[in-house]
Design an enzyme around this catalytic site. Structure first.
Site, PDB file in Angstrom:
ATOM      1  N   GLU A  66      -3.836  -6.212  11.457  1.00  0.00           N
ATOM      2  CA  GLU A  66      -2.604  -6.722  11.872  1.00  0.00           C
ATOM      3  C   GLU A  66      -2.169  -5.842  13.297  1.00  0.00           C
ATOM      4  OE1 GLU A  66       1.015  -7.146   9.668  1.00  0.00           O
ATOM      5  OE2 GLU A  66       2.056  -7.953  11.135  1.00  0.00           O
TER       6      GLU A  66
ATOM      7  N   HIS B 100       8.316  -2.003   8.602  1.00  0.00           N
ATOM      8  CA  HIS B 100       7.321  -3.168   8.616  1.00  0.00           C
ATOM      9  C   HIS B 100       6.209  -3.174   7.354  1.00  0.00           C
ATOM     10  CE1 HIS B 100       3.371  -4.965   9.784  1.00  0.00           C
ATOM     11  NE2 HIS B 100       4.085  -6.098   9.670  1.00  0.00           N
TER      12      HIS B 100
ATOM     13  N   GLU C 215       8.240  -3.666   4.151  1.00  0.00           N
ATOM     14  CA  GLU C 215       8.016  -5.196   3.970  1.00  0.00           C
ATOM     15  C   GLU C 215       7.104  -5.660   3.308  1.00  0.00           C
ATOM     16  OE1 GLU C 215       6.394  -8.464   6.053  1.00  0.00           O
ATOM     17  OE2 GLU C 215       7.567  -7.630   7.703  1.00  0.00           O
ATOM     18  N   HIS C 216       5.608  -5.327   4.036  1.00  0.00           N
ATOM     19  CA  HIS C 216       4.598  -5.816   3.234  1.00  0.00           C
ATOM     20  C   HIS C 216       4.411  -5.463   1.617  1.00  0.00           C
ATOM     21  CE1 HIS C 216       1.265  -6.978   6.359  1.00  0.00           C
ATOM     22  NE2 HIS C 216       2.357  -6.840   7.054  1.00  0.00           N
TER      23      HIS C 216
END
Lengths: 437, 444
Positions: B142, B67, B70-71
């Site tokens: 997040e 993840h 991905e950012h």
């Protein structure tokens, strides 16, 4: 009477049934489904809860199909035909939307007839509910009332929506606009089977209704089946006047409520002066809101999240019907004042200087592209038309796109002057962590 | 490049080709659509908690790294990639799931430019100490947002109970602690291991010119340098049959208790068609038991044990599968007992042919409806590609199913000994108001 050449309403054909029901049709073969929506409109009031409860009672049974199992089996037998409802707010109105969606018969093995039977079923569900004497059966009513109360209480679980409702409570106390669209727990507790039945009568006979149809239809055919679906004499009431309540901005207030949350929600609301707004200003306001907080490129996202790393999300939204600008950020409690100062700084800067050419272009492109994306979704087309009907600015999506393309930096700076100081800043605040911890 | 049509029952135009370096291209041109949607996805997600370390060995990496990667791909030496899309009026985003990571954009014009940008940025990793440190702050927020989401928390608490070893129990975003161990070197290593074109698929759907898009994708890919590589063969995790903990309760900021009853699937076929048959049988069974047309559902609903918050779902990938039943409930234990009683009753009664037909009809309607949206079709194409399943396989398998397949799932999968319960209970000091709150918290 139906005319041979229908009027246009944006991208839709506008027709009327013999009983005066407005029907908006978008004939197209672009999708694999037929969609019919009925929208009933009511002024927001203490009767929100009663009206929002009615669709849940209707799916519990009809005279012919006396329980939820029979109703659901009839729908599933039509290859999962969707019958659903929702209640949402549009300006000062509560909209109850009933949605019927069938799959195009030609895509299924054996091409079973679906749309005709689905329409009959929808009529039963709306107009022929199972009643015990003159009211909804008491056991069903009690159960759905309890479930409705739970739905309202469950809004607390989504902390951002909760923060927004608390902001509305504070900012619009006593005004229709600020009311929760599902009503309150107290309003729900006060309902009876008789008052719910009365709300059903109100929805089916007294409140204004509009019909929308999107799919492989002939417009005239839609009028015929809506005359079948909606009994004559129903829902021919005139629309409420477009006049909306206006209010002077209060002295800015900050409201902080402590909750055991990990991420604090910082939201704010402020009025936008919509008096004598021209169409160009109307479009410029949309661009203004996009530059401020409508996407990754926007001032709020770039400043609060990307530059200062103080939030996961930072955005703004604009209610152009009521004239309210909202901002929202998910932050750590320790940085609340710092973030609010950054938000106010960006709003002030849009008032005092023209937007940069690059952010203006990006925002306009995003709005245009977003508008065009509505063209690819049956529900999006209906909602766009409904918003146009509400603002009384009736344009096709392509007309909106070319108007947005004309907006200049000077237009945006001019409408920025219409944005008033914050009315309420609300923070749903968790434990503060030391910065950088 | 040769483009071959893919068969499908709806008669949609679906084309398939292979781009340079082994990247699969799938296209669904939709005349009349205003927007086009592009998605580049890799068969790499939070399940891949270990990275190849040479000689066939695997080495653990910090939780949440897929993840995080991905950012971080959204930033390169020239800055923020998403701005390149928004300058053209396109919107872009990305998502990390258990088994895949996908990057996508949507645009009303300039499809070819956007497609080129998509391909270039996903294959152009650029990480520095500073940019990684900045992202740690953003992802920490997040993670904290997910920490407040009861659906998310009750779900992962359940997976942590059902599984003792399988990486499906790892939270997709990781933890505030785990992401602090992520370094530029680790990110480069994961990118090199899992972002080879042979491990990925490019999908374009919506209103666009297929020949032009294929040509741009081919030219862009041909200009990029890659070493030889292969599709990542995700190892199967040997998860013990036993449940790690039967019950987990956590006080939480919710208005009513939330409960999730989970069942760990032990039948995990390696053949894609067999996997699909078991997957569809599980989903249809849950429809037969718990959709609003079911008498079991009606009994629970009328007894006030379930309401509209109740949901029944089956999910799985190649080496795991689970069913979750649950929602909000004033009395979680009574709900769990009633669910077990319902399953026992259903086992005794079997699956009626009429109920099975209804569930299958509904499924076929849903299948057709999924073709309405270019986005949802693109996502389905990506998932099918990584699972080795075509769109037509889904209809064929659904038509070949029998009530006995569903009954088999009832006896083999939904068993008490394979289950665990996760519950969130309201914190004592929580008092959800009625929306008419007081002024107690006013600051000034």
């Amino acid at each position: 009477m139906t005319s041979s050449k229908p009027d246009k309403a944006g991208d839709f054909d506008h027709l009327r049934t013999r009983s005066g029901l407005d029907v908006f049709v978008l004939p197209t073969r672009k999708w694999k489904t037929k969609l019919v929506r009925l929208h009933v409109r009511a002024p927001q009031s203490e009767r929100n809860a009663a009206r929002a409860l009615v669709p849940n009672l209707l799916r519990r049974g009809t005279r012919r199909l006396p329980n939820m199992v029979e109703v659901s089996r009839a729908l599933e037998g039509l290859y999962g035909t969707i019958w659903s409802s929702s209640a949402y707010k549009l300006g000062d109105e509560q909209i109850l939307a009933f949605r019927l969606e069938t799959v195009e018969e030609k895509f299924l093995p054996g091409h079973p007839p679906l749309f005709g039977p689905a329409l009959k079923l929808a009529r039963e569900l709306l107009y022929e509910p199972l009643l015990d004497g003159a009211a909804f059966p008491s056991a069903t009513f009690e159960q759905e009332r309890l479930n409705h109360r739970r739905d309202i209480e469950a809004q607390y679980n989504d902390k951002l929506s909760w923060a927004f409702q608390r902001l509305l409570d504070e900012m619009f106390r006593g005004e229709p606009y600020g009311r929760p669209v599902l009503g309150t727990v107290a309003e729900t507790d006060a309902l009876t089977a008789a008052s719910a039945t009365d709300a059903h009568r109100e929805i089916t006979t007294r409140l204004p209704m509009r019909a929308f149809a999107v799919g492989d239809f002939e417009p005239g055919e839609v009028v015929r089946f809506l005359e079948e679906l909606v009994p004559s004499g129903a829902s021919a009431a005139p629309a409420p006047s477009g006049a909306r309540s206006h209010r002077a901005p209060a002295t800015p207030r900050t409201v902080i409520e402590k909750e055991p949350v990990s991420q604090s929600k910082l939201v704010s609301g402020r009025m936008v002066d919509l008096a004598n707004l021209t169409e160009r200003e109307f479009d410029a306001l949309r661009v203004y809101a996009g530059v401020l907080g409508g996407g990754f490129h926007s001032r709020l996202f770039q400043t609060v999240r990307e530059k200062h790393s103080l939030a996961y999300f930072a955005s703004s939204s604009l209610d152009r019907l009521r004239g309210v600008l909202y901002t929202s950020c998910g932050i750590d409690a320790a940085v609340r004042e710092k973030v609010m100062a950054l938000v106010e700084g960006e709003i002030a800067s849009l008032r005092s200087a023209p937007v940069r050419a690059d952010e203006l272009e990006q925002t306009k492109n995003l709005i245009i592209s977003g508008s065009r994306s509505m063209l690819d979704s049956p529900g999006g087309m209906v909602e766009t038309l409904e918003a146009n009907l509400a603002t009384g600015r009736m344009r096709s999506l392509e007309q909106v796109c070319s108007a947005v393309a004309q907006v200049t930096a000077a237009d945006v700076m001019a409408v920025a002057q219409r944005v008033l100081p914050p009315d309420v800043v609300y923070c749903l605040e968790g434990e503060a962590r030391p910065e950088g911890a | 490049m040769q483009l071959a049509p893919m068969k499908n029952a709806i008669g949609e135009t679906l084309l398939r080709g292979e781009l340079p370096h082994g990247l699969t291209l799938l296209m669904n041109p939709r005349p009349g659509f205003s927007r086009a949607f592009g998605m580049l996805a890799t068969h790499y997600g939070s399940l891949d908690s270990r990275v190849p370390a040479g000689g066939g060995a695997l080495e653990a990496v910090p939780d949440g790294i897929a993840h995080f990667l991905e950012h971080k791909l959204f930033e390169d030496q020239a800055g923020d990639v998403s701005l390149r899309f928004s300058q053209r009026g396109a919107s872009c985003n990305a998502g990390t799931e258990f088994g895949k990571t996908s990057y996508h954009f949507s645009c009303a014009s300039l499809l070819e430019e956007n497609l080129e940008t998509l391909i270039r940025f996903v294959y152009d990793p650029w990480f520095t100490k500073e940019s990684v440190a900045k992202e740690q702050g953003i992802i920490e927020q997040e993670i904290r947002m997910y920490d407040d989401d009861p659906d998310w928390v009750v779900f992962f608490n359940l997976l942590e109970s059902l599984y003792s070893r399988h990486p499906v129990r790892i939270n997709i975003a990781g933890t505030v602690q785990s992401i602090r161990q992520i370094t530029p070197e680790l990110l480069y290593r994961c990118h090199k291991s899992f972002y080879h074109p042979r491990n990925m698929v490019l999908v374009v759907a919506g209103g666009f010119d297929a020949a032009g898009a294929a040509e741009v994708a081919e030219r862009t890919m041909a200009a990029l340098p890659f070493e030889a590589g292969a599709a990542w063969q995700r190892p199967r995790c040997e998860e013990p049959a036993a449940i790690l903990r039967k019950r987990h309760e956590q006080p939480f900021s919710v208005a009513r208790p939330q409960v999730a009853l989970g069942f760990k699937d032990l039948d995990l076929p390696t053949d894609p068609k067999a996997w699909l048959r078991r997957d569809l049988a599980s989903r249809l069974l849950l429809d037969v038991l718990f959709s609003s047309s079911s008498r079991h559902h009606a009994r629970l609903y009328e007894a006030g044990l379930i309401d509209d918050s109740f949901d029944a779902s089956y999910s799985g990938e190649h080496d795991f599968g689970f069913t979750i039943l649950g929602g909000e409930s004033d009395d979680p234990d009574a709900l769990v007992a009633a669910l077990f009683e319902t399953l026992a009753r259903a086992r005794a009664q079997g699956v009626a042919a009429a109920d099975f037909e209804l569930a299958r009809n509904r499924f076929l309607g849903r299948y057709v409806r999924a073709f309405n949206s270019a986005e949802s079709l693109a996502s389905a194409l990506v998932s099918g590609h990584f699972r080795g399943i075509g769109l037509d396989d889904i209809v064929e398998t659904a038509m070949a199913l029998e009530p006995a397949d569903l009954a088999g799932r009832l006896t083999d999968h939904l068993r008490e000994e394979q289950s665990a319960v996760s519950i969130l209970t309201p914190k004592d000091d929580d008092a959800a108001g009625d929306g008419e709150g007081d002024d107690a918290g006013d600051d000034d």
